[in-house]
Structure formats: structure tokens, C-alpha cells
Motif scaffolding. Structure first.
Motif, PDB file in Angstrom:
ATOM      1  N   ARG A   1      -8.220  -3.510  -1.904  1.00 49.30           N
ATOM      2  CA  ARG A   1      -7.850  -2.207  -2.476  1.00 49.30           C
ATOM      3  C   ARG A   1      -6.463  -1.768  -2.021  1.00 49.30           C
ATOM      4  O   ARG A   1      -5.717  -1.146  -2.778  1.00 49.30           O
ATOM      5  CB  ARG A   1      -8.876  -1.150  -2.068  1.00 49.30           C
ATOM      6  CG  ARG A   1     -10.187  -1.233  -2.834  1.00 49.30           C
ATOM      7  CD  ARG A   1     -10.991   0.033  -2.669  1.00 49.30           C
ATOM      8  NE  ARG A   1     -11.245   0.333  -1.264  1.00 49.30           N
ATOM      9  CZ  ARG A   1     -11.803   1.457  -0.821  1.00 49.30           C
ATOM     10  NH1 ARG A   1     -12.134   2.407  -1.685  1.00 49.30           N
ATOM     11  NH2 ARG A   1     -12.026   1.644   0.459  1.00 49.30           N
ATOM     12  N   GLN A   2      -6.116  -2.096  -0.778  1.00 53.00           N
ATOM     13  CA  GLN A   2      -4.824  -1.677  -0.240  1.00 53.00           C
ATOM     14  C   GLN A   2      -3.679  -2.579  -0.690  1.00 53.00           C
ATOM     15  O   GLN A   2      -2.526  -2.163  -0.703  1.00 53.00           O
ATOM     16  CB  GLN A   2      -4.885  -1.663   1.290  1.00 53.00           C
ATOM     17  CG  GLN A   2      -5.847  -0.633   1.860  1.00 53.00           C
ATOM     18  CD  GLN A   2      -6.069  -0.815   3.356  1.00 53.00           C
ATOM     19  OE1 GLN A   2      -5.334  -1.547   4.016  1.00 53.00           O
ATOM     20  NE2 GLN A   2      -7.092  -0.163   3.895  1.00 53.00           N
ATOM     21  N   SER A   3      -3.994  -3.806  -1.054  1.00 54.36           N
ATOM     22  CA  SER A   3      -2.921  -4.776  -1.314  1.00 54.36           C
ATOM     23  C   SER A   3      -2.583  -4.963  -2.783  1.00 54.36           C
ATOM     24  O   SER A   3      -1.441  -5.278  -3.118  1.00 54.36           O
ATOM     25  CB  SER A   3      -3.297  -6.137  -0.709  1.00 54.36           C
ATOM     26  OG  SER A   3      -4.435  -6.683  -1.355  1.00 54.36           O
ATOM     27  N   TRP A   4      -3.529  -4.775  -3.699  1.00 53.83           N
ATOM     28  CA  TRP A   4      -3.310  -5.256  -5.061  1.00 53.83           C
ATOM     29  C   TRP A   4      -2.204  -4.507  -5.805  1.00 53.83           C
ATOM     30  O   TRP A   4      -1.449  -5.103  -6.579  1.00 53.83           O
ATOM     31  CB  TRP A   4      -4.616  -5.225  -5.862  1.00 53.83           C
ATOM     32  CG  TRP A   4      -5.051  -3.862  -6.342  1.00 53.83           C
ATOM     33  CD1 TRP A   4      -5.789  -2.957  -5.667  1.00 53.83           C
ATOM     34  CD2 TRP A   4      -4.773  -3.280  -7.613  1.00 53.83           C
ATOM     35  NE1 TRP A   4      -5.993  -1.827  -6.410  1.00 53.83           N
ATOM     36  CE2 TRP A   4      -5.379  -2.008  -7.627  1.00 53.83           C
ATOM     37  CE3 TRP A   4      -4.075  -3.696  -8.741  1.00 53.83           C
ATOM     38  CZ2 TRP A   4      -5.300  -1.152  -8.715  1.00 53.83           C
ATOM     39  CZ3 TRP A   4      -4.003  -2.846  -9.835  1.00 53.83           C
ATOM     40  CH2 TRP A   4      -4.611  -1.588  -9.819  1.00 53.83           C
ATOM     41  N   GLN A   5      -2.064  -3.202  -5.579  1.00 51.35           N
ATOM     42  CA  GLN A   5      -1.064  -2.446  -6.327  1.00 51.35           C
ATOM     43  C   GLN A   5       0.360  -2.716  -5.858  1.00 51.35           C
ATOM     44  O   GLN A   5       1.316  -2.430  -6.579  1.00 51.35           O
ATOM     45  CB  GLN A   5      -1.358  -0.945  -6.226  1.00 51.35           C
ATOM     46  CG  GLN A   5      -2.656  -0.538  -6.905  1.00 51.35           C
ATOM     47  CD  GLN A   5      -2.818   0.969  -6.980  1.00 51.35           C
ATOM     48  OE1 GLN A   5      -1.930   1.663  -7.454  1.00 51.35           O
ATOM     49  NE2 GLN A   5      -3.942   1.475  -6.517  1.00 51.35           N
ATOM     50  N   ASP A   6       0.504  -3.261  -4.648  1.00 55.45           N
ATOM     51  CA  ASP A   6       1.843  -3.527  -4.111  1.00 55.45           C
ATOM     52  C   ASP A   6       2.352  -4.922  -4.449  1.00 55.45           C
ATOM     53  O   ASP A   6       3.464  -5.288  -4.054  1.00 55.45           O
ATOM     54  CB  ASP A   6       1.831  -3.356  -2.582  1.00 55.45           C
ATOM     55  CG  ASP A   6       1.507  -1.926  -2.177  1.00 55.45           C
ATOM     56  OD1 ASP A   6       1.882  -1.009  -2.931  1.00 55.45           O
ATOM     57  OD2 ASP A   6       0.878  -1.736  -1.119  1.00 55.45           O
ATOM     58  N   VAL A   7       1.550  -5.707  -5.151  1.00 56.35           N
ATOM     59  CA  VAL A   7       1.970  -7.068  -5.497  1.00 56.35           C
ATOM     60  C   VAL A   7       2.992  -7.010  -6.626  1.00 56.35           C
ATOM     61  O   VAL A   7       2.725  -6.424  -7.678  1.00 56.35           O
ATOM     62  CB  VAL A   7       0.754  -7.916  -5.924  1.00 56.35           C
ATOM     63  CG1 VAL A   7       1.205  -9.309  -6.350  1.00 56.35           C
ATOM     64  CG2 VAL A   7      -0.248  -8.008  -4.783  1.00 56.35           C
ATOM     65  N   PRO A   8       4.179  -7.598  -6.451  1.00 60.76           N
ATOM     66  CA  PRO A   8       5.217  -7.502  -7.490  1.00 60.76           C
ATOM     67  C   PRO A   8       4.918  -8.328  -8.736  1.00 60.76           C
ATOM     68  O   PRO A   8       5.342  -7.969  -9.830  1.00 60.76           O
ATOM     69  CB  PRO A   8       6.473  -8.027  -6.779  1.00 60.76           C
ATOM     70  CG  PRO A   8       5.963  -8.898  -5.679  1.00 60.76           C
ATOM     71  CD  PRO A   8       4.667  -8.292  -5.245  1.00 60.76           C
TER      72      PRO A   8
END
Length: 730
Positions: free
Chosen positions: A695-702
């Protein structure tokens, strides 16, 4: 004499010699302003103006070495590499020619000598050099320091810091040049220092020797640490070697049983580590006396350990318990008898060989499983595979077409040759030959290890078309025909002296073989933005195309939720043409029975022991490979154990590196697809931790493709976490 004034006055050779003689008459290990001024002129001007003179005598001192290192540091940090650097490096090499240099300077100024030789001052400066000098090579430098320490009785601190220079293996090997002196050095060190020396230098140096040779060296050095405990994280040969030289079998076995049989450890410790402990217990049982076995079987450690093992929900954990109980009961002569499968374990009794023979093997070790360029095999005279009669000229032989290989031995000869025609023929027909020979005799099994080792390191020196694909097809065919070679392929992939591409190719080979052995049928999936259309039209030839296809299928069934719950600017919307596909269809899954033993656990056993052991690219490929092996192994009886192992790795390795994030997402999608029930019922805490990370990582993936993959992971894991909540609510 004003040394600096003389050196600044464009002196003649005779004048400089006089200054050097005068400097040699004073204590050069006690820096004074006058000394520092003179040495500053020497390293900045004199040695370049008069290079023929011998300066090393005065520079074999604390002051002299300090000035060389400082000047090198200044020149290294300049914009352009100064032509003066090679002169200073040459001077440093001549200074180091003195066999007693460290001893003499340690006696004179211990703290300063320690800072120069085993601190970071010298090596951090020379490591930036772009020349081929040995003083810039950390391995050679560490070996030089070790050799210097062997000429006197060094304090434990110096020996310890030598191992901590970063090249402990090379230092350990250099120390073994004088085993008696090295043994004395080790015994002067504290247990914690000894443990570091063996963990980072000793065991990595000995792991490719025979068990008997490793045991001989370890027995002679006789450190005051628990080698059995240390060996649990190292390859099999070292576990066997440490077990056969134990002095007090009862104490060591009871200590190991306490950790091996702990109820919490059985549930949480990786299965590969538990297997390593089990093998040590088996080996200890093989080497101990009947009386020792009886004492151990009557201990509370044994009773508790076996009870906890037999109560475990994991079939593999239970089988390890029955194995150890059976081994000890047989050794003790009791009637207790469990049914056990013995094929996976080593029951051999080893005797350490003479130390001289072991050291000889250490100097020229033979590692047939890791020698990546074996000598070509010479075909027998008169064989049908020969190019022509003995009387043919070289020109005629070159012009004659190379025959298609009809024997595995001939294939090995072709691939080992320096002939373009033979290598091309071997690559072109190799996989067909192996499949054709699969049901006839043992020819494939006989030559499989040698072929795999050769192919693992085979380079494309003739720029042959489709070289990589043909090479991988042969390796895959070998692994399909002889799946027991999975252990060798795993070892080569993560411990062999191979390039990044070759390592990844070996892991891909394991996946392709697993796919074929599982009778997996690739479902038809419409082209999408996850998988380029061109890749849908081509049979999956490597792990990446398999991964893309699998990612595509596993994310499709979350498309509705992705649009409704996670829609908006963060997520790339899925085409309406995408249709949810049913799971893969299979025939009889032969791979399910062999996946854990010959593929998954051998690969997981070589996972990184320390941070930085492998690059993120290798770790990412490893996670994808293990995930795909689980996918093709479904519905194996070993699913709980291999799922637990992969979960442990994901918790540790998921991280923030883009390549690791994508690999972790892929592995998690696989686990959700084939092991959702296991995740919910057995590993809720690990599942929750990975859900929070996703949940914390997926939106920050370019990368949009990986971001959508992450969104699918969040939804899949969220569904499982919701199931856990409902279970807790009753």
C-alpha cells in the motif's frame, strides 16, 4: 643541515644522497616540523627531478608513508590524473618490499602503524588508483598484510582488523601459508574476533574443498568457537566438515536440538535453514558413539524437539523430525523406528585427511562443478563421429561438413571445441539429441553435470545466430530429462564464477524446465499494456516473457476493482477488451512432486547470507524465479513450506529498488493466486506486513506498468487481509 633548504636549491645527486643519509640517522617515526618540510619537498619535487636515486629507505617510516599517502590523496582528488601518480605508486611498491615493514613500524608507533596498514587511510586512497598496481588491489593488499603479520607475533587487534579490511577470504588464505603461526594468532583472538574471521574469511575459503580437506584444516586450527553453529549458514560441505570434528558430541547436539526443535522456530525460521540444521544433526549422529546417542535420546532437548517437530503442520518439518529421531535411535541400538525418506540427506562418515594434503588442495583446488571451461574431450580413434580418415589433409577436414552429433559424448566434444562448425552443430541439434536419448540408457544422466557446467559458462565467441536461445534450450532439455540436476543449476546460478547474464539465464532455465515438467498450458490472453502484442505471438523463451504473461493474467481479474476503488490519475485503466481468463490447465503435474527438493530449496538455500551478496538485478530475478517455481508446483504437498520460505525472503528483500519492487509484486501475485488459503490460515502476520508495504509503495512507482501491477497486488492482498479480519471476528 637544513634539509629543506638543500632540497629546494636544485641539488645534485650527491647533495640529495647526503640529505637522505642524514635523514636515515634520525628517528623518522617521530614527525617534526623539519622532517615534514623535508619530506614534503621530496614527494613534491625531488623524486621527480632525480628519479634514479633510491628513496625507499627513508620512506619506510611513519613520516615517509604518511607523506606518500597524503600526496597521493591530493593528486587523486585533482581534476586531471597527474602524471606524477605512477612515480609515487612505484615508490610505494618499493617501500612495501621490506618483509618486516609492519613489524618495525608497529614496534615504533603502534597506533600510527595500525591506522596506516589496517585502517582505512591507505586502502581508501590507493583504491581510487586507475593503474594496475597490486597496492590498489584490495585482495592482494590484504594478502600482503597477512604475510607481513606472519613474520612476528602480532597482537590480536592487528589480525582482527586485517580480516575487516573487506577481503577476509584473501587474508585467510595468506595466513594459511604458515598454519602453525596462524593457529597461534587465532588463539590470541577473542571468540567474537575468531567468529568474524571464520564467517567472512575461513568458511568462504574452504567451501569448495572436499569435506575431508576442510575438516583437516578446521581441526588443526581448532578455534575456540562453535563451528557447527557457524556452519549452519554455509554450504553442505562445510556443515559436514564441522560435524565430523566435534569434540563433545553430546553438548553440541543438545545445543543444536534446542534451537532446531523450538516450536516458534519451526514455524518462523526458513525451511532452507532448518534443512541445514537437520543435515548437521544427521551428520553428528553418523559420527557419534552409541553411548553418546543414548545420552542424547534421554535428554529433554531431544524429547521436546521431536515432539514439537511431529506436532508441526508442515509435512517437511515433521519429516525432518522423524529423520533425526530414526538416526539417533539406530545409532543407540534402540528399537524405535520411523519411516523416513533418505534420498535428500548425506549419511557418509568422513575422516579428516592429513593437513599437508589439505593445504595442497587449498593451493590448487579442483571444483569440477564450478570449472566453467572444461578441457575438450578427445574422441576415440576410429569413431563414427570423426571428421574423416587419418590421412586427410587439414584443408580437406576443414571443408568437410560437420556431422550432426548422435551421442551425448560427441555433443560435449562439439561444444568444447574451438571449431565454429562443431559448436554451431552442437547448439542446433543439442536439445533434440537430449530428448531423443532420454528413454535410452543413462547417457544423458552420465554427462548431464559436465554439459551443464560447460553450457553455463559458454561464451559466444563466433557470434552465432540465436546463440543464447539455443544454449538455453539445451540446458532446459537436460533439466527436464534429469531433474536431479536442479541442485547443480541452482548452485551455479548463485555461486559460480559467471556473468550477470549467465546467472540469470540459469535461473530462467529452471523456470522453463519447471513449466515443461508441470504440463502447463499457456492460456490465450489478449494483448494489453502489460504485455506487448509481439510477445503474445511468440512462445515464451525466457523468464521475462513468462513473467509478463503471468502478470497480465493475474492482474486481469482485478480490473473492475482497480477502476472503481483505485481509479483516477494513479492507475492506468485496463482496456475493456481484456477478458478474465481462467487458471492454467494442466495434465499430470510431475513437477509438483519434485519442485521443493530439486528446484526451490536448492535455489533458496543460496539466497544472500549478508547484505550486498548479490546485486538488485540478481535478487529480483531470484524472487521472480522462486515465484514462478511455486506457480508451476501447484498443487504440491510442499506448498506450505515453499510459500513460507518465499514470504520470508519477500519481507527482507522487497525494499525500495525498482527491480526488487516489480519482482516482489510478481511473487505476491503468484502467492495470492495459488496459495491464498495458506497465507490466510498460516501466515497472517507476514501477510499483513507485506500488505502494508504494498500500500505504501505502489503509488510511488514511476513505471506505469509496474504501478498497475502494484495496484493489483494491493487489491489481492486486501481481500486476503479482509478474510483474516472476518475469521478473527468469528
Amino acid at each position: 643541515m637544513d634539509w629543506k633548504a638543500v632540497l629546494d636549491s636544485q641539488p645534485s645527486e650527491e647533495q640529495v644522497k647526503s640529505v637522505l643519509e642524514a635523514l636515515g640517522a634520525v628517528n623518522l617515526n617521530e614527525p617534526t616540523p623539519e622532517l615534514l618540510a623535508a619530506f614534503s619537498t621530496l614527494v613534491n619535487q625531488t623524486i621527480f627531478d632525480l628519479p634514479a636515486l633510491s628513496y625507499e629507505g627513508v620512506f619506510q617510516s611513519i613520516t615517509g608513508l604518511g607523506c606518500i599517502i597524503s600526496q597521493l590523496g591530493i593528486l587523486m582528488n585533482s581534476v586531471n590524473q597527474s602524471p606524477r601518480i605512477p612515480v609515487l605508486v612505484s615508490l610505494l611498491e618499493s617501500v612495501f618490499d621490506r618483509q618486516t615493514l609492519i613489524r618495525d613500524l608497529w614496534i615504533a608507533k603502534p597506533n600510527e602503524a595500525q591506522a596506516i596498514f589496517v585502517g582505512s587511510r591507505l586502502l581508501s586512497t590507493t583504491s581510487m588508483l586507475k593503474s594496475d598496481t597490486w597496492v590498489a588491489d584490495g585482495k592482494q593488499y590484504s594478502a600482503w598484510v597477512a604475510a607481513q603479520l606472519l613474520v612476528f607475533d602480532p597482537p590480536a587487534l592487528l589480525v582482527d582488523k586485517t580480516f575487516k579490511l573487506g577481503y577476509a577470504r584473501d587474508a585467510f588464505l595468506a595466513f594459511l601459508a604458515s598454519p602453525e603461526k596462524f593457529k597461534h594468532c587465532l588463539h590470541s583472538m577473542r571468540p567474537a574476533q575468531q567468529r568474524y574471521a571464520f564467517a567472512h574469511g575461513g568458511f568462504p575459503s574452504l567451501e569448495y574443498l572436499t569435506v575431508e580437506s576442510s575438516a583437516a584444516i578446521l581441526k588443526y586450527l581448532d578455534p575456540s568457537i562453535d563451528l557447527v553453529a557457524l556452519a549452519q549458514q554455509f554450504p553442505l560441505s562445510l556443515r559436514l566438515a564441522s560435524a565430523c570434528i566435534v569434540k563433545d558430541f553430546v553438548a553440541v547436539t543438545r545445543k543444536l536440538l534446542s534451537s532446531w526443535g523450538d516450536r516458534a522456530a519451526i514455524q518462523t525460521v526458513s525451511m532452507a535453514y532448518q534443512a541445514a540444521q537437520t543435515q548437521i544433526l544427521v551428520s553428528l549422529a553418523c559420527h557419534m558413539s552409541a553411548q553418546d546417542a543414548k545420552v542424547i535420546m534421554g535428554s529433554m532437548e531431544f524429547i521436546s524437539a521431536i515432539s514439537h517437530r511431529l506436532e508441526s503442520l508442515s509435512e517437511r518439518a515433521r519429516s525432518m523430525g522423524t529423520l533425526v529421531a530414526d538416526m539417533l535411535s539406530q545409532k543407540a541400538g534402540d528399537k524405535l523406528k520411523f519411516a523416513m525418506e533418505s534420498g535428500e540427506w548425506n549419511f557418509q562418515v568422513y575422516t579428516p585427511r592429513p593437513l599437508a594434503d589439505a593445504l595442497a588442495e587449498l593451493k590448487a583446488p579442483k571444483h569440477p562443478e564450478l570449472e566453467l571451461t572444461p578441457a575438450p574431450i578427445t574422441a576415440e580413434k576410429g569413431s563414427d563421429d570423426e571428421g574423416g580418415p587419418a590421412g586427410d589433409s587439414d584443408d580437406e577436414e576443414d571443408e568437410k561438413p560437420v556431422a550432426q552429433p548422435v551421442y551425448i559424448k560427441t555433443l560435449l566434444e562439439y561444444l568444447s571445441s574451438d571449431s565454429y562448425e562443431q559448436i554451431q552443430s552442437g547448439l542446433q541439434y543439442g536439445s533434440q539429441l537430449i530428448y531423443r536419448k532420454a528413454d535410452f540408457g543413462t547417457e544423458v544422466h552420465q554427462y548431464a553435470p559436465e554439459l551443464l557446467v560447460l553450457l553455463a559458462g559458454l561464451g559466444d565467441k563466433f557470434n552465432i545466430r540465436n546463440f543464447s536461445e539455443l544454449r538455453q534450450q539445451i540446458m532446459t532439455a537436460i533439466l527436464v530429462v534429469d531433474y536431479t540436476q536442479g541442485e547443480l543449476v541452482a548452485k551455479l546460478a548463485l555461486t559460480g564464477d559467471l556473468s550477470l547474464f549467465q546467472r540469470m539465464s540459469l535461473m530462467s532455465t529452471m523456470v522453463l524446465a519447471a513449466k515443461e515438467l508441470s504440463n502447463y498450458v499457456e492460456p490465450e490472453v489478449a494483448a494489453s499494456k502489460l504485455l506487448p502484442e509481439a510477445q503474445h505471438k511468440t512462445f515464451a523463451k525466457d523468464i521475462d516473457s513468462i513473467v509478463y504473461s503471468l502478470q497480465d493474467r493475474l492482474v486481469l481479474d482485478t480490473k473492475a476493482k482497480m477502476t472503481e476503488e483505485l481509479g483516477g490519475p494513479q492507475v492506468l485503466r485496463v482496456s475493456k477488451k481484456l477478458q478474465l481468463q481462467k487458471g492454467p490447465s494442466r495434465g499430470t503435474n510431475k513437477f509438483a512432486k519434485i519442485a521443493a527438493r530439486y528446484f526451490f530449496f536448492p535455489l533458496a538455500a543460496h539466497r544472500p547470507r549478508r547484505a550486498g551478496d548479490y546485486t538488485p538485478m540478481i535478487l529480483g530475478h531470484l524472487l521472480k524465479t522462486l515465484g514462478l517455481l511455486i506457480y508451476y508446483a501447484y498443487p504440491s504437498n510442499d506448498m506450505p513450506d515453499i510459500v513460507s520460505e518465499l514470504l520470508d525472503m519477500l519481507v527482507v528483500l522487497s525494499g525500495t529498488e525498482p527491480v526488487l519492487i516489480e519482482a516482489a509484486y510478481t511473487a505476491l501475485l503468484v502467492l495470492c493466486d495459488v496459495a491464498g488459503g495458506i497465507l490466510v490460515s498460516r501466515y497472517p502476520q507476514k501477510l499483513a506486513a507485506l500488505y502494508d508495504w504494498a500500500r505504501q509503495s505502489w503509488q510511488d512507482v514511476p513505471d506505469e506498468r509496474v504501478q498497475k501491477l502494484g495496484a493489483g497486488v494491493v487489491l489481492r492482498l486486501g481481500d486476503l487481509v479482509e478474510q483474516i479480519s472476518k475469521m478473527l471476528e468469528g
